[in-house]
Write a protein that holds these residues in place. Structure first.
Motif, PDB file in Angstrom:
ATOM      1  N   UNK A  23       0.879  -1.167   0.000  1.00 40.44           N
ATOM      2  CA  UNK A  23       0.000   0.000   0.000  1.00 40.44           C
ATOM      3  C   UNK A  23       0.917   1.217   0.000  1.00 40.44           C
ATOM      4  N   UNK A  24       1.432   1.557  -1.173  1.00 39.42           N
ATOM      5  CA  UNK A  24       2.529   2.518  -1.273  1.00 39.42           C
ATOM      6  C   UNK A  24       2.074   3.840  -1.860  1.00 39.42           C
ATOM      7  N   UNK A  25       2.832   4.881  -1.514  1.00 41.24           N
ATOM      8  CA  UNK A  25       2.556   6.224  -2.010  1.00 41.24           C
ATOM      9  C   UNK A  25       3.334   6.485  -3.299  1.00 41.24           C
ATOM     10  N   UNK A  59      -1.230 -12.157  -2.385  1.00 39.37           N
ATOM     11  CA  UNK A  59      -0.519 -10.912  -2.713  1.00 39.37           C
ATOM     12  C   UNK A  59      -1.505  -9.855  -3.196  1.00 39.37           C
ATOM     13  N   UNK A  60      -1.392  -8.659  -2.610  1.00 37.93           N
ATOM     14  CA  UNK A  60      -2.308  -7.552  -2.920  1.00 37.93           C
ATOM     15  C   UNK A  60      -1.485  -6.269  -3.064  1.00 37.93           C
ATOM     16  N   UNK A  61      -1.839  -5.417  -4.031  1.00 40.74           N
ATOM     17  CA  UNK A  61      -1.106  -4.153  -4.216  1.00 40.74           C
ATOM     18  C   UNK A  61      -2.046  -3.060  -4.716  1.00 40.74           C
ATOM     19  N   UNK A  62      -1.775  -1.827  -4.327  1.00 40.50           N
ATOM     20  CA  UNK A  62      -2.610  -0.686  -4.756  1.00 40.50           C
ATOM     21  C   UNK A  62      -2.113  -0.151  -6.101  1.00 40.50           C
ATOM     22  N   UNK A  63      -2.466  -0.876  -7.156  1.00 41.87           N
ATOM     23  CA  UNK A  63      -1.960  -0.560  -8.491  1.00 41.87           C
ATOM     24  C   UNK A  63      -3.074  -0.407  -9.525  1.00 41.87           C
ATOM     25  N   UNK A  64      -4.256  -0.053  -9.090  1.00 45.06           N
ATOM     26  CA  UNK A  64      -5.331   0.194 -10.047  1.00 45.06           C
ATOM     27  C   UNK A  64      -5.045   1.464 -10.845  1.00 45.06           C
ATOM     28  N   UNK A  65      -5.659   1.550 -12.019  1.00 41.32           N
ATOM     29  CA  UNK A  65      -5.343   2.603 -12.981  1.00 41.32           C
ATOM     30  C   UNK A  65      -6.196   3.851 -12.748  1.00 41.32           C
ATOM     31  N   UNK A  88      -5.884  -3.535  -5.412  1.00 49.05           N
ATOM     32  CA  UNK A  88      -6.871  -2.912  -4.527  1.00 49.05           C
ATOM     33  C   UNK A  88      -6.427  -1.487  -4.242  1.00 49.05           C
ATOM     34  N   UNK A  89      -7.097  -0.524  -4.868  1.00 52.34           N
ATOM     35  CA  UNK A  89      -6.719   0.871  -4.702  1.00 52.34           C
ATOM     36  C   UNK A  89      -5.661   1.291  -5.704  1.00 52.34           C
ATOM     37  N   UNK A  90      -5.455   2.598  -5.828  1.00 52.11           N
ATOM     38  CA  UNK A  90      -4.441   3.139  -6.734  1.00 52.11           C
ATOM     39  C   UNK A  90      -3.309   3.769  -5.921  1.00 52.11           C
ATOM     40  N   UNK A  91      -2.253   4.169  -6.607  1.00 47.24           N
ATOM     41  CA  UNK A  91      -1.065   4.670  -5.919  1.00 47.24           C
ATOM     42  C   UNK A  91      -1.291   5.993  -5.200  1.00 47.24           C
ATOM     43  N   UNK A  92      -2.336   6.704  -5.536  1.00 54.63           N
ATOM     44  CA  UNK A  92      -2.618   7.938  -4.793  1.00 54.63           C
ATOM     45  C   UNK A  92      -3.706   7.738  -3.745  1.00 54.63           C
ATOM     46  N   UNK A 110     -10.537  -0.830   2.923  1.00 53.57           N
ATOM     47  CA  UNK A 110     -10.637  -1.839   1.858  1.00 53.57           C
ATOM     48  C   UNK A 110      -9.624  -2.956   2.082  1.00 53.57           C
ATOM     49  N   UNK A 111      -8.386  -2.584   2.395  1.00 45.34           N
ATOM     50  CA  UNK A 111      -7.361  -3.596   2.651  1.00 45.34           C
ATOM     51  C   UNK A 111      -7.688  -4.384   3.913  1.00 45.34           C
TER      52      UNK A 111
END
Length: 354
Positions: free
Chosen positions: A200-202, A227-233, A260-264, A272-273
């Motif tokens: 869940x990165x900025x 594995x889950x990452x906030x990489x939605x477009x 799950x979620x985007x980088x911002x 959500x996470x």
């Protein structure tokens, strides 16, 4: 009293935001040393930063002529696609009209004025100061402006509740020893325990935080880990491109990741996470990036391993139930200007234990 420790600068936040908007040349309207370190770092990321180098004479008589001259020079010498004039304490105190300077300079390059100074307690004021003129210029629409404001408010709230601003002063720390962190994490993974690995990165920090997921997958390819990452477009132009690059890097590495979620959305992504964690029912969780966004109630009964890049984030993470915390030192300079995932110290320590 709000804080008695240094906090991020609203001027610098404005600079980073114009970069995300696709500006390729920014002019700091102030003394030559204002925001020097970050200006140099941002030049590694494709944003050329100039300064009007205001001095004693301009402090008294004004610097609009200087700004107009620098604007014309910038257009002639660098042919930028977009220009942002970013205010400083000096330009705001002496009442410079930066929009008038842009108009009177005669340049044809699309340009905005970011009316900001360092006299704000929250750096999100600098972000908003950049986004609002960008919306007026048509660089983003009103819906995206309102979305960004909501995300900024959510991120600010998380910092006040569980982050580096949760009390007036937080003692910096380098966290736990990485080899002990990795040893315990791999013990759990290899013993058949169920795990979840979350990034869940900025924004661009994800170029390094994603490596923790890759390293864990390399060392424990058969382990029961989700594995889950906030990489939605979604997001501003650079943010979306960074997410695309990191998605490709994870795919090439063989990690099957749910988005799950985007980088911002890192600050607004906690609930959500948390629900994903609740549904997974893991024995352990690895969380890289902004771990404190996830409310503590979702982590109860789970052994939590967190990776942050903020020395002042260690104390609050420990206080809110994160069992193991490590810091990626100098992560931000290492992720500026990159286009692919950067190996992390935490990830390499895991790899060394394979």
């Amino acid at each position: 009293m709000e804080y008695i420790q240094p906090r991020p600068s609203s001027i610098v936040a404005g600079l980073y935001t114009v970069r995300d908007l696709g500006v390729d040349l920014a002019i700091l309207h102030g003394p030559s040393g204002c925001s020097f370190k970050h200006a140099r770092l941002l030049e590694e990321d494709g944003l050329r930063v100039l300064t009007t180098s205001l001095g004693d004479n301009e402090f008294i008589f004004g610097g609009q002529d200087v700004l107009e001259r620098v604007l014309r020079y910038a257009e002639k010498e660098f042919s930028p696609k977009r220009i942002a004039v970013v205010g400083t304490c000096v330009s705001m105190i002496i009442g410079e009209d930066m929009e008038a300077a842009i108009e009177d300079s005669g340049i044809s390059t699309p340009a905005i004025a970011v009316e900001i100074h360092a006299g704000f307690r929250e750096n999100i004021d600098g972000v908003i100061a950049a986004l609002e003129p960008a919306a007026r210029a048509g660089w983003i629409d009103e819906d995206e402006l309102e979305r960004q404001k909501k995300l900024l408010a959510a991120a600010n709230l998380v910092e006040r509740q569980r982050g580096a601003a949760y009390k007036p002063y937080v003692q910096p720390s380098r966290g736990d020893l990485k080899h002990l962190f990795a040893k315990r994490l791999l013990e759990l993974a290899n013993s058949g325990k169920k795990g979840i690995a979350i990034m869940n990165a900025k924004k661009e920090t994800a170029y390094m935080f994603a490596d923790a997921l890759i390293a864990l997958r390399e060392v424990c390819p058969e382990c029961d880990i989700r594995y889950v990452a906030n990489l939605e477009d979604r997001g501003l132009p650079k943010v979306r491109k960074d997410a695309e690059n990191i998605r490709e890097g994870l795919l090439e590495s063989g990690v099957e990741v749910e988005y799950a979620g985007s980088l911002d959305e890192y600050g607004a992504n906690g609930e959500r996470l948390g629900e994903i964690i609740k549904a997974t029912k893991p024995d352990f969780a690895l969380i890289s990036g902004v771990p404190h966004a996830i409310p503590p109630e979702y982590l109860e009964g789970i052994e939590v391993f967190s990776i942050t890049n903020g020395p002042r984030q260690v104390e609050p993470l420990k206080e809110f139930g994160h069992d193991h915390v490590v810091v990626e030192v100098d992560l931000h300079p290492k992720t500026l200007g990159v286009k692919e995932i950067v190996r992390s110290e935490s990830g390499d320590v895991m790899r060394s234990m394979k």
